[in-house]
Design a protein around this motif. Structure first.
Motif, mmCIF file in Angstrom:
data_model
loop_
_atom_site.group_PDB
_atom_site.id
_atom_site.type_symbol
_atom_site.label_atom_id
_atom_site.label_comp_id
_atom_site.label_asym_id
_atom_site.label_seq_id
_atom_site.Cartn_x
_atom_site.Cartn_y
_atom_site.Cartn_z
ATOM 1 N N LYS A 1 -8.319 -0.666 -2.234
ATOM 2 C CA LYS A 1 -9.470 -0.847 -1.343
ATOM 3 C C LYS A 1 -9.526 -2.293 -0.832
ATOM 4 O O LYS A 1 -9.803 -2.525 0.341
ATOM 5 N N GLU A 2 -9.252 -3.241 -1.720
ATOM 6 C CA GLU A 2 -9.266 -4.661 -1.346
ATOM 7 C C GLU A 2 -8.228 -4.949 -0.261
ATOM 8 O O GLU A 2 -8.522 -5.619 0.730
ATOM 9 N N LEU A 3 -7.004 -4.439 -0.438
ATOM 10 C CA LEU A 3 -5.953 -4.667 0.556
ATOM 11 C C LEU A 3 -6.278 -3.990 1.883
ATOM 12 O O LEU A 3 -6.022 -4.554 2.950
ATOM 13 N N GLU A 4 -6.839 -2.802 1.834
ATOM 14 C CA GLU A 4 -7.216 -2.114 3.067
ATOM 15 C C GLU A 4 -8.286 -2.901 3.825
ATOM 16 O O GLU A 4 -8.231 -3.024 5.051
ATOM 17 N N GLU A 5 -9.245 -3.450 3.103
ATOM 18 C CA GLU A 5 -10.304 -4.252 3.715
ATOM 19 C C GLU A 5 -9.727 -5.540 4.307
ATOM 20 O O GLU A 5 -10.067 -5.929 5.430
ATOM 21 N N LEU B 1 0.828 -1.213 0.000
ATOM 22 C CA LEU B 1 0.000 0.000 0.000
ATOM 23 C C LEU B 1 0.861 1.261 0.000
ATOM 24 O O LEU B 1 0.511 2.266 -0.618
ATOM 25 N N GLU B 2 1.994 1.205 0.683
ATOM 26 C CA GLU B 2 2.855 2.384 0.788
ATOM 27 C C GLU B 2 3.784 2.566 -0.411
ATOM 28 O O GLU B 2 4.108 3.696 -0.769
ATOM 29 N N HIS B 3 4.238 1.464 -1.008
ATOM 30 C CA HIS B 3 5.320 1.558 -1.983
ATOM 31 C C HIS B 3 4.976 1.156 -3.414
ATOM 32 O O HIS B 3 5.770 1.382 -4.312
ATOM 33 N N GLU B 4 3.834 0.545 -3.624
ATOM 34 C CA GLU B 4 3.504 0.084 -4.967
ATOM 35 C C GLU B 4 2.388 0.934 -5.568
ATOM 36 O O GLU B 4 1.557 1.486 -4.855
ATOM 37 N N ASP B 5 2.397 1.010 -6.887
ATOM 38 C CA ASP B 5 1.354 1.731 -7.609
ATOM 39 C C ASP B 5 0.174 0.770 -7.801
ATOM 40 O O ASP B 5 0.226 -0.125 -8.638
ATOM 41 N N LEU B 6 -0.864 0.946 -6.995
ATOM 42 C CA LEU B 6 -2.005 0.040 -7.022
ATOM 43 C C LEU B 6 -3.231 0.739 -7.603
ATOM 44 O O LEU B 6 -3.419 1.940 -7.421
ATOM 45 N N SER B 7 -4.050 -0.042 -8.277
ATOM 46 C CA SER B 7 -5.308 0.513 -8.762
ATOM 47 C C SER B 7 -6.194 0.799 -7.558
ATOM 48 O O SER B 7 -6.034 0.192 -6.493
ATOM 49 N N PRO B 8 -7.134 1.719 -7.702
ATOM 50 C CA PRO B 8 -8.028 2.034 -6.571
ATOM 51 C C PRO B 8 -8.769 0.794 -6.046
ATOM 52 O O PRO B 8 -8.944 0.646 -4.838
#
Length: 68
Positions: free
Chosen positions: A44-48, A33-40
């Protein structure tokens, strides 16, 4: 009637190992979440997932304390 596997009491060692593994997955996801360019959507999936992992760690830690 025998209990299902998920209904059997977990050993202290097993719970500690599950907590460690969950913490490792939590840290890996936080790094992404901090270092990679993730799609929105992926963000959201990783945060959940991390929210659920924190709840899981809390529950297993509570269960460990109750066993002592």
């Amino acid at each position: 009637m025998p209990k299902k596997l998920d209904e059997q009491e977990k050993s202290k060692k097993n719970l500690q190992q599950q907590i460690r593994h969950t913490k490792d997955r939590l840290q890996d996801a936080e790094f992404a979440l901090e270092h990679e360019d993730l799609s929105p959507g992926r963000r959201k999936e990783l945060e959940e997932k991390n929210r659920h992992r924190r709840q899981d760690i809390w529950g297993k830690t509570k269960e460990l304390r109750e066993e002592e």
